[in-house]
Scaffold this motif. Sequence first.
Motif, short mmCIF file in Angstrom:
data_model
loop_
_atom_site.label_atom_id
_atom_site.label_comp_id
_atom_site.label_asym_id
_atom_site.label_seq_id
_atom_site.Cartn_x
_atom_site.Cartn_y
_atom_site.Cartn_z
N UNK A 51 0.74 -1.15 -0.07
CA UNK A 51 0.07 0.04 0.01
C UNK A 51 0.93 1.34 0.03
N UNK A 52 0.75 2.13 -0.94
CA UNK A 52 1.54 3.29 -1.11
C UNK A 52 1.49 4.18 0.26
N UNK A 53 0.11 3.99 0.89
CA UNK A 53 0.00 4.97 2.03
C UNK A 53 0.87 4.43 3.23
N UNK A 54 1.46 3.26 3.23
CA UNK A 54 2.45 2.94 4.10
C UNK A 54 3.92 3.39 3.87
N UNK A 55 4.01 4.06 2.70
CA UNK A 55 5.49 4.69 2.48
C UNK A 55 6.00 5.64 3.44
N UNK A 56 7.25 5.29 3.86
CA UNK A 56 7.77 6.45 4.77
C UNK A 56 8.71 7.05 4.01
N UNK A 57 8.21 8.35 3.81
CA UNK A 57 8.90 9.22 2.94
C UNK A 57 10.31 9.63 3.43
N UNK A 58 10.37 9.84 4.82
CA UNK A 58 11.77 10.40 5.51
C UNK A 58 12.92 9.12 4.82
N UNK A 59 12.74 7.83 5.24
CA UNK A 59 13.59 6.85 4.95
C UNK A 59 13.63 6.75 3.32
N UNK A 60 12.54 6.90 2.69
CA UNK A 60 12.73 6.74 1.19
C UNK A 60 13.75 7.89 0.72
N UNK A 61 13.46 8.97 1.10
CA UNK A 61 14.49 10.34 0.73
C UNK A 61 15.87 10.01 1.02
N UNK A 62 16.13 9.43 2.39
CA UNK A 62 17.46 9.14 2.62
C UNK A 62 18.12 8.32 1.77
N UNK A 63 17.34 6.99 1.36
CA UNK A 63 18.22 5.93 0.65
C UNK A 63 17.77 5.97 -0.74
N UNK A 64 16.88 6.97 -1.26
CA UNK A 64 16.62 7.11 -2.76
C UNK A 64 15.84 5.93 -3.47
N UNK A 65 15.20 5.39 -2.59
CA UNK A 65 14.39 4.24 -3.05
C UNK A 65 13.18 4.15 -2.06
N UNK A 67 10.61 2.89 0.71
CA UNK A 67 10.48 2.08 1.94
C UNK A 67 9.10 2.27 2.42
N UNK A 68 8.62 1.05 3.06
CA UNK A 68 7.26 0.98 3.65
C UNK A 68 7.26 0.84 5.06
N UNK A 69 6.52 1.38 6.15
CA UNK A 69 6.36 0.89 7.18
C UNK A 69 5.79 -0.26 7.35
N UNK A 70 6.40 -1.34 8.13
CA UNK A 70 5.64 -2.40 8.82
C UNK A 70 4.88 -2.33 9.89
N UNK A 71 3.59 -2.75 10.10
CA UNK A 71 2.85 -2.81 11.40
C UNK A 71 2.55 -4.08 11.77
N UNK A 72 2.30 -4.23 13.15
CA UNK A 72 2.02 -5.60 13.89
C UNK A 72 0.83 -5.20 14.74
N UNK A 73 0.15 -6.21 14.96
CA UNK A 73 -1.04 -6.06 15.70
C UNK A 73 -0.61 -6.03 17.35
N UNK A 74 -0.98 -5.07 18.22
CA UNK A 74 -0.84 -4.96 19.47
C UNK A 74 -1.63 -6.11 19.92
N UNK A 75 -0.93 -7.30 20.53
CA UNK A 75 -1.94 -8.24 20.91
C UNK A 75 -2.37 -8.06 22.39
N UNK A 76 -1.48 -7.27 23.22
CA UNK A 76 -1.97 -7.34 24.79
C UNK A 76 -3.41 -6.63 24.98
N UNK A 77 -4.28 -7.56 25.57
CA UNK A 77 -5.58 -6.93 26.03
C UNK A 77 -5.68 -6.63 27.51
N UNK A 78 -6.54 -6.10 27.81
CA UNK A 78 -6.97 -6.05 29.29
C UNK A 78 -8.55 -6.69 29.17
N UNK A 79 -8.68 -7.97 29.77
CA UNK A 79 -9.96 -8.39 29.68
C UNK A 79 -10.68 -8.28 31.25
N UNK A 80 -11.91 -7.74 31.23
CA UNK A 80 -12.65 -7.68 32.71
C UNK A 80 -13.82 -8.46 32.57
N UNK A 81 -14.04 -9.23 33.65
CA UNK A 81 -15.04 -10.03 33.83
C UNK A 81 -16.04 -9.45 34.71
#
Length: 289
Positions: A51-65, A67-81
């Motif tokens: 997805x072009x929306x994930x392009x990191x423009x700062x890193x892209x400008x630095x390396x002249x090609x 780069x995209x940001x990679x995201x991971x799901x934050x797994x930790x939850x708080x569960x209330x009973x």
Amino acid sequence: METSEIIKKVRKIEIKARGLSSNVFAGQYHSAFKGRGMAFSEVREYQYGDDVRDIDWNVTARFHRPYVKVFEEERELTVMLLVDVSGSLDFGTQRQMKRDMVTEIAATIAFSAIQNNDKIGVVFFSDHVEKYIPPKKGRKHILYIIREMLDFKPESRRTDVKQALEFLTSVAKHRCTAFVLSDFYVRQDFLQTLQICNRKHDVVALQVYDVLARQLPDVGLMRVVDAETGHEQYIDTSSRSLRQAHEKYWKNRQQHLRETMNKSNVDLVSIATNEDYVKALLMLFKSRS
């Protein structure tokens, strides 16, 4: 209940709940209840299809090609009973009391939560908040929760779900997943409070009921006592019109409960004490996945 008897019961519930959470519900809980969102993990070179929306423009400008940001799901939850400890839970004509089933379901959810490194907390409520156990991790914490559920003596025998929901909204500062475990024998409307709570948190309603609430048997004269008010009376179950009126009352109550949950966008699972709650939870997890 004596201490030795409580320890035996806690151990029995732990063995069953841990077995279910690790064997039956493995992976189901994880996919059914998402983390708080997506967290930045790393950057890598752009690949075809990213997805072009994930392009990191700062890193892209630095390396002249690119780069995209990679995201991971934050797994930790708080569960209330949110556990109903009112008088009406001390009833059961089938395999077990409603309170016993609520305890087993809560324990299964709790062990599923810690297997996913989630925190688990509890609110015991009647017509007010009876006790609050702040969220923590670990087996020792869950065993303490189970012990409390088995031996807790509430101050009141009445029910008010609204009080528990208001407390959760005020005490939980960050988004959590909340399971309300109750028979929902309530006289006060809690629609607006539930809507507010579910906008902030992810609320799931688990109703536990006895089949006698749904349909009366034809056994002649029967003594009935309201567990919450203490009101006592005799009814003639051989009367067909009385049995029909009882069944109609149940259907109307259930319809109102379903409408409340639908208007609040809250999942509702209804489980009778003679039914398999494992099957019901599996269906819930799969539907949410």
